[in-house]
Design an enzyme around this catalytic site. Structure first.
Site, PDB file in Angstrom:
ATOM      1  N   CYS A   3      25.861 -25.201 -47.558  1.00 40.03           N
ATOM      2  CA  CYS A   3      25.326 -25.758 -46.307  1.00 40.03           C
ATOM      3  C   CYS A   3      24.928 -24.655 -45.344  1.00 40.03           C
ATOM      4  O   CYS A   3      25.120 -23.471 -45.616  1.00 40.03           O
ATOM      5  CB  CYS A   3      26.334 -26.694 -45.644  1.00 40.03           C
ATOM      6  N   CYS A   6      27.502 -22.097 -44.328  1.00 40.75           N
ATOM      7  CA  CYS A   6      27.750 -21.043 -45.336  1.00 40.75           C
ATOM      8  C   CYS A   6      26.797 -19.878 -45.073  1.00 40.75           C
ATOM      9  O   CYS A   6      27.165 -18.706 -45.172  1.00 40.75           O
ATOM     10  CB  CYS A   6      27.457 -21.544 -46.753  1.00 40.75           C
ATOM     11  N   ASP A 499     -13.874  -9.362 -36.792  1.00 39.03           N
ATOM     12  CA  ASP A 499     -14.685  -8.161 -36.973  1.00 39.03           C
ATOM     13  C   ASP A 499     -15.951  -8.615 -37.698  1.00 39.03           C
ATOM     14  O   ASP A 499     -15.970  -9.684 -38.310  1.00 39.03           O
ATOM     15  CB  ASP A 499     -13.883  -7.167 -37.820  1.00 39.03           C
ATOM     16  N   ASP A 703     -10.886  -6.116 -41.750  1.00 38.34           N
ATOM     17  CA  ASP A 703     -10.708  -5.659 -43.131  1.00 38.34           C
ATOM     18  C   ASP A 703     -10.620  -4.153 -43.302  1.00 38.34           C
ATOM     19  O   ASP A 703     -10.188  -3.673 -44.332  1.00 38.34           O
ATOM     20  CB  ASP A 703     -11.864  -6.178 -44.001  1.00 38.34           C
ATOM     21  N   ASP A 707      -9.751  -1.348 -38.373  1.00 42.79           N
ATOM     22  CA  ASP A 707      -9.229  -2.601 -37.817  1.00 42.79           C
ATOM     23  C   ASP A 707      -7.700  -2.616 -37.733  1.00 42.79           C
ATOM     24  O   ASP A 707      -7.120  -3.516 -37.122  1.00 42.79           O
ATOM     25  CB  ASP A 707      -9.670  -3.799 -38.680  1.00 42.79           C
TER      26      ASP A 707
END
Length: 822
Positions: A3, A6, A499, A703, A707
């Site tokens: 649970c 725990c 971009d 990318d 960036d």
């Protein structure tokens, strides 16, 4: 672990271990993740977790080494391996076979083999074509094996408990429900002997299948950190012990309180076991995404070595090896095609259904499937460095991560069990003091009902199961969440900044227009111009020669031609003689220098300029022959993705280092209103910082290396997966497919997953808040109703199954046009 409480115990115990900087536990995957610091020891961590009543299941690695000549060498190697921080224990046999148990995920195997090698015990050379795969655990195959183990033992325990509980339940409850049965039973066996039968059956259930609750519940209670098993153990034991007193020492109780609750204790055990079994079955399905990804890994690779082709196990393939691929085969590792031509199905990694053409120089990915052709390629990334391995690792990290909302749940559940035990005690005291006769019986039943109904299983499962299924489904759609926080934050994104180059556009110049003057043929002009441009290193030249090469590769292709007397005229253009014809290529000013008017192409040049394209001209034998445009074209899905983002109520902007005219032309084409152009990498960061001033949540999609700062600055950084490693490492989300439609999928999966988590938490908390007062007897004064512990056990079990079942709905989600359907 059983649970949410725990989870808290294991996390806190691990965090106290020297050498552990931070720890996190995922209840759904049963996985502990720690960040090691100086002085970390896997042995110490495993011992600390064992001390509080839990077992760590280490990763098992088997391999053979050369150089072990007897017990002394075996003992020395064992000592060396056990000194590795991530190793729990090692076993080395005199014949060189090594078995290591440790922590460390994907890198564990490589690390221990390298350690053995450094100590003078290199890995034994395996027979390439007779490799024993049983000794190697392919990553992912074991990840959810605990669910399968749970399922088998739970199924056995459920059957035993149900078989033993059924007669007890029928005999006891049947007499209450159907009076003639009660009279018949009393005529067959007297009450005291019947109690003895009940006692035997109940004892077998509680100390057989139900032993798991006692075994972990009471130690946790005595350690001062009660959890779900403690609630079950207390409730079942209370009902059982009360029944024992009634059976063997009835004189201790008033006559009207001499009742047995054996059937309640056994039915509670049986129902909770059934709930656990259903939960284990459902939870097993939450790991389907990882299992699917792991199944994409090839088992062997066909390698060309020393002029021979041999089959090698995956862990023997090295970067630089040449891999031979036949039609229909799965590619074993990442690499670059060196010979041949084919189409490869990359849908399982990129989500794109159309097979991708592969020719010499093209990159290929391990786990993808070759279609019709055959080719050879050079391995560039193997083992844990492969794209597929990285995807598995990212999905695992996302599934194991904790969202901010989960931290709140953890704090609540840490207090929950002690509070419930307090409520149960209070319930017992109030009923014993003020309840109707038999007061102690009512007190016991209601206290047990509170303990049983309040198990916080559903709370512990509510968030991690949704995260597991949601991030797994996102991976199938080509979206990888590197950080859990992004999954929660992305649904609230109000601004998406993109971009231009490589994100909205393909990032590589292509020949987009070739308009010829009267009397000239397109193919003829392209062939002549390409022959001249082949001598230039300008990106425009590369685009033109690539277009010509593609035409040459076509079935009725162009013939390649060679140029002589090549000359570059700085600032104007280039010239050469091709097949006896003078070819000049350059800007309009070059044509004017040659005494040629570009007037006939004025309209075409204006149109190209409006599209952000720069026209160049070609003259053949002193006659203006063509206008050519090279541009960075849009990715096919960019316009649709931006349109969809806007329809979702998100503002889309473009920030680019490119010039204003080109940026504006591209923005107009895809439907972006606001553009910030001509900015350096630090300018992108400033622009994002300014846009966030109003407190709006902003996502940036890029990318390139330039960036990376912007991806880190944004609230959520989204990297295009075909971009650079630096950009991907800086991002919170990676779009494997390489186009903007992935951003739509990412936002919709974030919204769907968070909505699912809210539904789960509402159910889990609402169920406990509503039913605990009922179990305590809140309806008794007005309506004379109390809640049976058996009904509580059934409801508790169903609440967990409901939560897992609701999370599994995320697997069926499909995203089309920004709309989520399931």
């Amino acid at each position: 672990m059983t649970c949410a409480s725990c989870v808290r115990r294991v996390e806190m115990a691990a965090a106290k271990v020297p050498g552990v900087a931070s720890s996190s536990v995922n209840f759904a995957t049963k996985k502990l993740t720690v960040e090691p610091a100086e002085g970390f020891s896997a042995k110490t961590l495993a011992a600390a977790v064992k001390k509080i009543g839990y077992e760590i299941e280490p990763t098992r690695t088997e391999f053979s080494v050369d150089g072990v000549k007897g017990e002394a060498d075996a003992s020395r190697l064992k000592g060396v391996l056990e000194d590795v921080a991530t190793v729990v224990n090692a076993k080395v046999e005199a014949d060189g076979k090594v078995v290591v148990e440790g922590m460390g995920g994907l890198r564990q195997r490589e690390m221990v083999i390298e350690t053995a090698k450094a100590a003078g015990f290199p890995p034994a050379a395996a027979k390439a074509t007779q490799h024993d795969h049983s000794a190697h655990q392919h990553h992912g195959a074991h990840d959810h094996a605990h669910h399968m183990g749970d399922e088998a033992s739970l199924k056995r325990d459920v059957i035993i408990a149900a078989v033993l509980t059924a007669p007890l339940f029928v005999l006891e409850m049947g007499g209450h429900i159907y009076a003639p049965m009660h009279h018949w039973l009393m005529g067959v066996i007297d009450t005291q002997n019947l109690y003895y039968v009940y006692f035997l059956l109940a004892t077998a259930v509680i100390f057989g299948p139900g032993r798991r609750f006692l075994k972990s519940g009471f130690p946790a209670l005595f350690h001062g950190a009660p959890e779900m098993n403690s609630l079950v153990a207390l409730g079942v034991s209370a009902a059982y012990l009360y029944s024992l007193v009634t059976t063997f020492a009835p004189g201790v109780l008033p006559e009207n309180a001499r009742h047995v609750y054996y059937e309640a204790a056994t039915v509670i055990v049986t129902l909770i076991l059934i709930g656990r079994l259903l939960e284990a079955r459902a939870s097993g399905k939450t790991g389907d995404a990882i299992r699917k990804l792991a199944s994409l890994q090839a088992k062997t690779a066909r390698i060309e070595r020393n002029g021979e082709i041999v089959d090698l196990a995956m862990d023997e393939v090295r970067a630089g090896d040449v891999v031979v691929i036949r039609p229909g085969e799965r590619l074993p590792v990442d690499g670059e095609v060196v010979d041949g031509h084919s189409y490869v199905d990359e849908s399982m990694i990129s989500g794109e259904p159309v097979p991708v053409e592969k020719t010499v120089g093209t990159g290929v990915l391990g786990g993808t499937i070759n279609k019709t052709g055959a080719f050879k390629y050079r391995a560039t990334k193997v083992g844990g460095d492969m794209m597929l391995s990285q995807i598995i690792r990212l999905v695992e990290q996302a599934q194991g991560s904790k969202l901010p909302i989960q931290l709140v749940v953890d704090r609540v559940t840490a207090l929950f069990v002690p509070v419930v035990i307090g409520i149960a005690l209070l319930t017992f005291i109030v009923w014993a003091a003020f309840g109707p006769d038999p007061a102690y019986t009512f007190a016991l039943i209601n206290a047990v009902a509170v303990l049983i109904i309040a198990c916080p299983c559903a709370m512990g499962l509510a968030t991690p199961t949704s995260i597991m299924v949601g991030t797994g489904r996102a991976a199938e759609l080509g979206v990888l969440f590197r950080k859990g926080e992004a999954l929660q934050q992305l649904r609230s994104a109000e601004i998406v900044v993109v971009d231009k180059t490589g994100t909205v556009t393909k990032g590589r110049p292509e020949l987009t227009d070739l308009i010829v003057a009267d009397g000239f043929e397109q193919d003829d002009v392209l062939r002549l111009v390409a022959a001249v441009e082949a001598h230039s290193e300008h990106p425009i030249a590369e685009a033109i020669t690539r277009a010509a090469r593609e035409k040459m590769a076509a079935p009725a292709g162009l013939e390649p031609m060679n140029a002589r007397n090549f000359e570059s005229i700085t600032g104007y253009g280039i010239r050469a003689v091709v097949d006896g014809r003078q070819v000049d290529v350059g800007a309009d000013r070059y044509m004017e220098k040659l005494g040629l008017s570009v007037g006939p192409f004025a309209d075409a040049a204006k149109r190209l300029g409006r599209g952000g394209k720069t026209p160049i001209y070609a003259a053949i034998d002193g006659v203006l022959a063509a206008v050519i445009a090279v541009a960075d074209p849009l990715k096919p899905s960019s316009a649709e993705a931006i349109r969809t983002l806007r329809s979702m109520g998100i503002e889309v902007m473009m920030v680019t280092g490119d010039n204003e005219a080109t940026a504006r032309a591209i923005a107009d084409e895809v439907g972006i209103d606001r553009v910030i152009a001509g900015v350096l990498p630090e300018g992108k960061v400033e622009a994002i910082h300014d846009l966030r001033q109003g407190g709006k949540i902003l996502a940036f999609i890029g990318d390139g290396i330039n960036d990376a700062p912007a991806l880190a600055e944004a609230d959520i950084g989204i990297a295009i997966g075909t971009g650079t490693d630096v950009a991907i490492e800086s991002a919170d989300v990676v779009l494997v497919g390489g186009d903007l439609i992935g951003a739509v999928h990412a936002i919709e999966m974030s919204r769907a997953t968070m909505s699912n988590i809210r539904q789960n938490l509402f159910w889990a908390f609402g169920y406990n808040v509503a039913l605990i007062p009922l179990a305590a007897g809140a309806l008794y004064p007005a309506f004379g109703i109390t809640l049976s512990p058996m009904i509580g056990a059934g409801a508790m079990a169903l609440s967990s199954v409901f939560v897992v079942g609701n999370a599994l709905r995320l697997k069926t989600i499909s995203v089309t046009g920004g709309k989520v359907t399931s």
